[in-house]
Motif scaffolding. Structure first.
Motif, short mmCIF file in Angstrom:
data_model
loop_
_atom_site.label_atom_id
_atom_site.label_comp_id
_atom_site.label_asym_id
_atom_site.label_seq_id
_atom_site.Cartn_x
_atom_site.Cartn_y
_atom_site.Cartn_z
N CYS A 64 -4.99 4.17 -5.33
CA CYS A 64 -6.43 4.09 -5.08
C CYS A 64 -7.24 4.90 -6.09
O CYS A 64 -6.83 5.97 -6.51
N CYS A 85 0.19 6.35 -4.17
CA CYS A 85 -1.10 5.71 -3.92
C CYS A 85 -1.77 5.34 -5.23
O CYS A 85 -1.85 6.15 -6.14
N SER A 102 -3.69 -1.28 -3.97
CA SER A 102 -4.44 -0.11 -3.53
C SER A 102 -5.58 -0.56 -2.64
O SER A 102 -6.08 -1.68 -2.77
N CYS A 103 -5.97 0.31 -1.74
CA CYS A 103 -7.09 0.00 -0.84
C CYS A 103 -8.41 0.05 -1.60
O CYS A 103 -9.28 -0.79 -1.40
N CYS A 127 0.86 -1.18 0.00
CA CYS A 127 0.00 0.00 0.00
C CYS A 127 0.90 1.24 0.00
O CYS A 127 1.65 1.46 0.94
#
Length: 196
Positions: A123, A121, A94-95, A79
């Motif tokens: 996301c 990131c 990614s979350c 992450c």
């Protein structure tokens, strides 16, 4: 993950092996991350001697974690990390993962990278539904809490009947409607059988 006297490399490796063994039949994917040095946690890091693992330590963890994860059929992702662990079959993740959303909800997704997140990131754009200074776990390394007294104050304000996460609307509060855009195309499709 972070390192200090209680949480050594070997402790992390041993605990990760135990967790993958317990969760292997129920878990397909695991996301790992290494401690980021936020200003809010510098005092705690100095006080405890906690540190972010070096590149060599991260690679040692990656190699060991990968072996455990493979044994139990778990895919590993990082992450928001710059380090490349692909040689251990650990990939950038990614979350808020569009590929997972596609698998769960069907349809066609028009999600883009969230511009409000750090460069590393991956996301998709999303809206956080949490609130800072409300978690009573009080992890000392967490950037989401400023202080115990603020968390305690917010906890005392909690009303389970309120539409807010904590507290209640006050006369001076302003409520605005947020413009939203649907990221999934709900169009009926011959191929996915999904419609809204």
């Amino acid at each position: 993950m972070f390192l200090y006297r209680k949480y050594t490399l070997q402790t992390h490796i041993r605990c990760f092996e135990a967790m993958t063994k317990l969760l292997g039949n129920y878990t397909k994917r695991c996301v790992i991350s290494f401690l980021d040095r936020y200003r809010k946690i510098e005092g705690w890091m100095k006080e405890t001697g906690a540190k972010t693992p070096t590149r060599e330590e991260i690679e040692a963890l990656g190699k060991a974690f990968s072996a455990s994860a493979k044994k139990y059929g778990i895919e590993l992702y990082t992450c928001c990390e710059t380090v490349d662990l692909s040689e251990f079959e650990i990939f950038h993740g990614s979350c808020v993962d569009v590929s997972l959303l596609r698998g769960c909800g069907g349809g066609s997704w028009k999600a883009e990278k969230d511009p409000g997140q750090r460069k590393e990131c991956g996301c998709a754009a999303s809206i956080d539904i949490g609130a800072y200074d409300t978690c009573r776990n009080l992890c000392r390394y967490c950037y989401a809490n400023r202080s115990l007294s603020v968390v305690d104050r917010n906890h005392r304000l909690h009303n389970p009947l309120s539409p807010l996460l904590y507290g209640e609307l006050q006369a001076e509060d302003r409520v605005t409607e947020r413009k939203m855009r649907l990221l999934r195309d709900g169009q009926l499709s011959l191929f996915n059988g999904y419609y809204e």
